[in-house]
Design a protein around this motif. Structure first.
Motif, PDB file in Angstrom:
ATOM      1  N   THR A  83       0.768   4.014  -2.889  1.00 27.76           N
ATOM      2  CA  THR A  83       0.343   5.399  -2.616  1.00 27.76           C
ATOM      3  C   THR A  83       1.404   6.372  -3.133  1.00 27.76           C
ATOM      4  O   THR A  83       1.091   7.407  -3.724  1.00 27.76           O
ATOM      5  CB  THR A  83       0.113   5.608  -1.100  1.00 27.76           C
ATOM      6  N   LYS A 108       0.844  -1.204   0.000  1.00 27.96           N
ATOM      7  CA  LYS A 108       0.000   0.000   0.000  1.00 27.96           C
ATOM      8  C   LYS A 108       0.882   1.258   0.000  1.00 27.96           C
ATOM      9  O   LYS A 108       0.609   2.230  -0.708  1.00 27.96           O
ATOM     10  CB  LYS A 108      -0.918  -0.042   1.241  1.00 27.96           C
ATOM     11  N   THR A 122       0.089   2.902   7.392  1.00 31.19           N
ATOM     12  CA  THR A 122       0.781   1.646   7.071  1.00 31.19           C
ATOM     13  C   THR A 122       2.048   1.488   7.920  1.00 31.19           C
ATOM     14  O   THR A 122       2.368   0.391   8.356  1.00 31.19           O
ATOM     15  CB  THR A 122       1.190   1.628   5.581  1.00 31.19           C
ATOM     16  N   HIS A 159      -3.416   7.077   5.338  1.00 32.53           N
ATOM     17  CA  HIS A 159      -3.280   5.656   5.695  1.00 32.53           C
ATOM     18  C   HIS A 159      -2.168   5.039   4.851  1.00 32.53           C
ATOM     19  O   HIS A 159      -1.309   4.320   5.356  1.00 32.53           O
ATOM     20  CB  HIS A 159      -4.615   4.934   5.458  1.00 32.53           C
ATOM     21  N   GLY A 160      -2.166   5.383   3.549  1.00 36.62           N
ATOM     22  CA  GLY A 160      -1.193   4.786   2.623  1.00 36.62           C
ATOM     23  C   GLY A 160       0.241   5.109   2.984  1.00 36.62           C
ATOM     24  O   GLY A 160       1.112   4.238   2.922  1.00 36.62           O
ATOM     25  N   ASN A 173      -2.945   2.337  13.200  1.00 37.67           N
ATOM     26  CA  ASN A 173      -3.199   2.978  11.913  1.00 37.67           C
ATOM     27  C   ASN A 173      -3.641   4.431  12.144  1.00 37.67           C
ATOM     28  O   ASN A 173      -3.141   5.359  11.507  1.00 37.67           O
ATOM     29  CB  ASN A 173      -4.288   2.169  11.180  1.00 37.67           C
ATOM     30  N   ILE A 221      -2.033   8.007  10.929  1.00 36.65           N
ATOM     31  CA  ILE A 221      -2.805   8.989  10.157  1.00 36.65           C
ATOM     32  C   ILE A 221      -2.741  10.354  10.850  1.00 36.65           C
ATOM     33  O   ILE A 221      -2.522  11.390  10.200  1.00 36.65           O
ATOM     34  CB  ILE A 221      -4.273   8.512  10.001  1.00 36.65           C
ATOM     35  N   LEU A 245      -7.681  11.014   3.978  1.00 36.66           N
ATOM     36  CA  LEU A 245      -7.467   9.964   4.986  1.00 36.66           C
ATOM     37  C   LEU A 245      -6.881   8.705   4.347  1.00 36.66           C
ATOM     38  O   LEU A 245      -6.015   8.045   4.918  1.00 36.66           O
ATOM     39  CB  LEU A 245      -8.773   9.639   5.720  1.00 36.66           C
ATOM     40  N   ASP A 246      -7.358   8.404   3.132  1.00 36.07           N
ATOM     41  CA  ASP A 246      -6.815   7.226   2.450  1.00 36.07           C
ATOM     42  C   ASP A 246      -5.330   7.435   2.138  1.00 36.07           C
ATOM     43  O   ASP A 246      -4.511   6.523   2.308  1.00 36.07           O
ATOM     44  CB  ASP A 246      -7.601   6.955   1.160  1.00 36.07           C
ATOM     45  N   TYR A 247      -5.011   8.652   1.722  1.00 32.56           N
ATOM     46  CA  TYR A 247      -3.607   8.957   1.440  1.00 32.56           C
ATOM     47  C   TYR A 247      -2.768   8.811   2.723  1.00 32.56           C
ATOM     48  O   TYR A 247      -1.691   8.183   2.720  1.00 32.56           O
ATOM     49  CB  TYR A 247      -3.480  10.395   0.881  1.00 32.56           C
ATOM     50  N   ASP A 295     -12.077  12.159   2.679  1.00 33.01           N
ATOM     51  CA  ASP A 295     -11.899  10.706   2.548  1.00 33.01           C
ATOM     52  C   ASP A 295     -10.618  10.383   1.787  1.00 33.01           C
ATOM     53  O   ASP A 295      -9.870   9.479   2.145  1.00 33.01           O
ATOM     54  CB  ASP A 295     -13.088  10.076   1.802  1.00 33.01           C
ATOM     55  N   GLU A 296     -10.424  11.161   0.709  1.00 28.22           N
ATOM     56  CA  GLU A 296      -9.225  10.918  -0.095  1.00 28.22           C
ATOM     57  C   GLU A 296      -7.962  11.210   0.727  1.00 28.22           C
ATOM     58  O   GLU A 296      -6.971  10.478   0.669  1.00 28.22           O
ATOM     59  CB  GLU A 296      -9.263  11.798  -1.349  1.00 28.22           C
TER      60      GLU A 296
END
Ligand SMILES: Cc1cc2nc3c(=O)[nH]c(=O)nc-3n(C[C@H](O)[C@H](O)[C@H](O)COP(=O)(O)OP(=O)(O)OC[C@H]3O[C@@H](n4cnc5c(N)ncnc54)[C@H](O)[C@@H]3O)c2cc1C
Length: 729
Positions: free
Chosen positions: A550, A546, A576, A571-572, A597, A601, A567-569, A564-565
């Motif tokens: 990313t 991941k 991780t 996390h990536g 995690n 973040i 937070l996903d970034y 959301d984007e």
């Protein structure tokens, strides 16, 4: 050919597996294939064996031992009414031994005495001071049962009267995973491993003999072959018998612990006499694994191990693979081997004379018991003796299984997987921890993988320095960590930091190459360090996949649209990393992993708010566009055209920091799952990071182009509450 003691002999239409035939713990092989992204089933099929063993006694009684505990208990009750419960209790206690002896210790390095000391209370509570025979005798009384369930040490070279009861874990090992046989024989398993090895870049050089280890400056610098060729190396890992390597390949002047005298004093496993024979008729009633017990047991063991003479009353193991896999014999015949434990070469037996005599003795014993008429239908016949083990398999004293598995030659007392004599020299295989037998040998390779760093130890200092200079916050926190864990964190930091630098500096090709090597399990200068951490600490693969993915996405330019984007970034690139640290900190609880995690973040969100200007200089905007009146462009952050825009940026930062705070809180909840020293570190690091958020919040506009920093005294102050709280929870 590859395989060592597990090689294959071909004679006429017959094929004989030379050695191992009982496959336990099949998952170890599955794991090996999985490590390279392959499936064991695509290479070799494992067939179920039933019964696992048949025991034949001289009074004509038989005992089938196999899958299904109730079926085995019925068999036990048939031999000795009322003893079934004893067997149940035996299995229960074996499970306790297994949980420590196999699950916790089998693939752990034992090169430090402290590791051994730590295990002593557990070993005592598991009654490891008892011999297998005495341990089994405390559950099963009938002579047949007591002998049958005590034979396991013989499978790894030990005397059941002297081998520590820790080896009773084999009872549970068999119950847990069963007994298997590779379709096509053990040779098919060897072939599958050799194929995998070649596919992943291993080069075999067969028909060559190592004659000497080249020693330079206290390290194993290479090998010299019997034809005089020399090869130099960074690191040498031997699967050969360690006592033989030390005594014959390394000059005594380089050995302070394993001197010739000391090697001589060790207790060696027994020798093996193995007769391979093929018949021109079938014996369909003979099971796959049959143990033919002699009249005596203790006397036989004394003859093998103490008196060192060939007994008149042998116990035999008979192998008839066609019982499980019909293709293991010619269509009109049967292929067998029969094995008798005999004294090793410390005895004065001339095997050139004794060999044929023993073979005839065994043939007669088989004719009288389960292979009537054998002499009339023999088609192929040859045997190996301890002479062959010494000459062809290169074991000292021609032992079948290297040094014996007694308590004083186990774990730390066994040959260390990292040599005690020379740097850059490693050992796996039967003579090392955890010991002989296929599960032991494969586990020993796992231990070596944990000990061999992907680079020289001098690099450790580089990792540490990198960590100290580039991440001062974490460097302070790492001071509280135990040394080994701290070193693992430095190494992990090196991996993540290097990838991060490539991402920041736009090295797309380097990232792509890393991803390709990672997905195809190919060697890679940086990722090999991660693989080392995986082997040593059990890190998972997904977080790294991941992380690189990313970073690759980031190379197309960053313009985050919504939370959301973002937070996903985060996390990536950071959650991780939190996940990667969990195994190093000894955290396995699923709940804790979510909090780790979140903490990652939270820290990344803080970084983003701190580095808005710097990121914009690199053409990146991480603050979500949805929070701005108009979609922001990097240039807006650099020109600072209006106070309105700066105010807008400030309010977005406050929103993002509020999200970070939520995640810090969640991270805090996860801290209670950590060991206390690690708790201080993580809590302290979290607090120092959230302090950065507070500094930004105090005057967001002032810290637009200026980096928000927390003064060192403030960082140190954060240690006090972190430590106090961590002692409690
Ligand atoms: C007859 C028999 C039956 C067995 N049955 C079972 C069973 O059913 N189940 C089970 O789990 N285990 C069984 N075992 C035990 C198991 O086979 C061994 O413990 C295991 O195979 C040992 O593996 P190893 O890699 O340590 O050694 P080996 O298989 O002996 O491999 C060592 C390799 O190193 C090579 N080598 C050594 N010295 C040199 C040198 N100087 N130069 C070049 N090459 C060298 C050797 O030629 C060999 O290929 C059995 C063993 C025997 C002998």
């Amino acid at each position: 050919m590859p395989g060592g003691r597990a090689q294959v002999y071909y004679k006429k239409d017959h094929k004989f597996d030379a050695g191992p035939t009982v496959i336990t713990a099949p998952f170890l092989f599955d794991e090996l294939f999985t490590m390279f992204g392959k499936k064991r089933e695509d290479y070799v099929e494992f067939l179920k064996v039933e019964p696992w063993y048949r025991f034949e006694f001289t009074d004509g009684q038989k005992l089938d031992y196999g899958e299904g505990i109730e079926k085995t208990i019925e068999e036990i009750e048939r031999i000795s009414s009322g003893e079934g419960q004893g067997y149940r209790r035996l299995i229960k206690f074996s499970e306790r031994i297994f949980n420590v002896g196999f699950d916790k210790l089998a693939d752990q390095p034992f090169n430090k005495f402290l590791t051994m000391l730590r295990q002593i209370p557990a070993l005592l509570s598991l009654r490891s001071y008892l011999s297998v025979y005495n341990f089994v005798g405390s559950y099963l009384k009938h002579n047949h049962l007591r002998r049958a369930f005590s034979i396991h040490p013989l499978l790894v070279g030990g005397n059941p009267l002297k081998t520590t009861s820790i080896y009773c874990l084999i009872h549970y090992l068999e119950r847990k995973w069963g007994i298997w046989f590779p379709k096509g024989g053990t040779g098919a398993l060897v072939q599958s491993l050799a194929k995998l090895a070649v596919e992943v870049g291993v080069k075999f050089e067969l028909q060559k003999q190592v004659k000497e280890v080249i020693v330079q400056d206290g390290r194993a610098a290479g090998i010299c072959l019997s034809n005089g060729d020399k090869s130099y190396c960074d690191l040498l890992a031997f699967d050969a018998d360690p006592p033989k390597v030390y005594s014959k390949l390394i000059e005594e002047k380089y050995r302070s612990k394993w001197t010739d005298t000391r090697l001589n004093k060790l207790s060696y496993s027994m020798g093996l006499f193995v007769w391979y024979f093929g018949t021109n008729k079938k014996y369909p009633n003979v099971k796959h694994h049959t143990i033919i017990m002699g009249d005596t047991f203790k006397e036989l063991l004394a003859e093998i191990y103490d008196k060192k003479v060939i007994s008149d009353d042998l116990s035999l193991y008979l192998h008839r693979p066609a019982a499980t896999d019909p293709e293991m014999s010619p269509s009109k015949g049967d292929s067998f081997y029969v094995l008798a434990p005999v004294p090793n070469k410390k005895a004065s037996i001339d095997w050139k004379l004794a060999g044929e005599r023993v073979r005839i003795q065994i043939q007669k014993q088989l004719e009288k018991s389960i292979l009537p008429g054998l002499g009339d239908c023999l088609e192929v016949s040859f045997f190996v003796t301890p002479d062959d083990f010494e000459d062809r398999f290169n074991t000292l004293w021609g032992s079948g299984f290297s040094i014996a598995p007694i308590l004083t030659q186990s774990a730390w007392f066994r040959f260390h997987n990292k040599s005690e004599e020379l740097e850059d020299l490693y050992f796996c295989g039967a003579g090392t921890h955890p010991g002989a037998g296929l599960p032991g040998v494969v586990s020993s390779a796992k231990v070596v993988e944990k000990l061999v760093p992907p680079s020289r130890d001098t690099e450790k200092i580089r990792f540490q320095e990198l960590f100290r200079t580039k991440s001062r916050t974490f460097a302070l926190a790492s001071l509280v960590l135990p040394k080994e864990r701290a070193e693992a964190i430095f190494r992990l930091y090196y991996v993540c930091r290097t990838l991060d630098d490539w991402a920041d500096e736009g090295h797309l090709e380097k990232l792509k190459n890393a991803m390709e090597c990672w997905e195809n399990h190919q060697p890679h200068e940086i990722l090999d360090h991660y693989r080392f951490l995986q082997a040593r600490w059990g890190l998972h693969s997904e977080p790294l996949t991941k992380l690189i993915n990313t970073m690759l996405r980031e190379q197309d330019g960053v313009a985050i649209t919504d939370m959301d984007e973002l937070l996903d970034y985060c996390h990536g690139v950071a959650g991780t990393v939190g996940l990667m640290t969990c195994p190093i900190f000894g955290v396995t609880n699923e709940k804790a992993i979510k909090h780790a995690n979140d903490l990652g973040i939270a820290m990344q969100l803080t970084n983003i708010c701190r580095d808005v200007h710097e990121d914009a200089e690199n053409g990146r905007v991480y603050l979500p566009a949805e929070f701005f009146k108009c979609k922001p462009h990097p240039s807006h952050f650099l020109t600072q055209e209006s106070d309105d825009f700066l105010d807008e940026v400030a309010s977005v930062k406050i929103r993002v920091l509020a999200e970070a705070d939520k995640r810090y809180k969640s991270g805090e909840k996860g801290i209670s799952y950590l060991p206390w020293r690690v708790r201080i570190v993580v809590r302290w690091a979290g607090r120092m990071y959230s302090e950065i958020g507070k500094v930004i919040r105090s005057n967001p506009s002032a810290y637009h182009s200026k980096r928000a920093v927390v003064p060192n005294w403030n960082k140190l102050l954060a240690l006090i509450p972190s430590a106090c709280r961590s002692f409690l929870k």
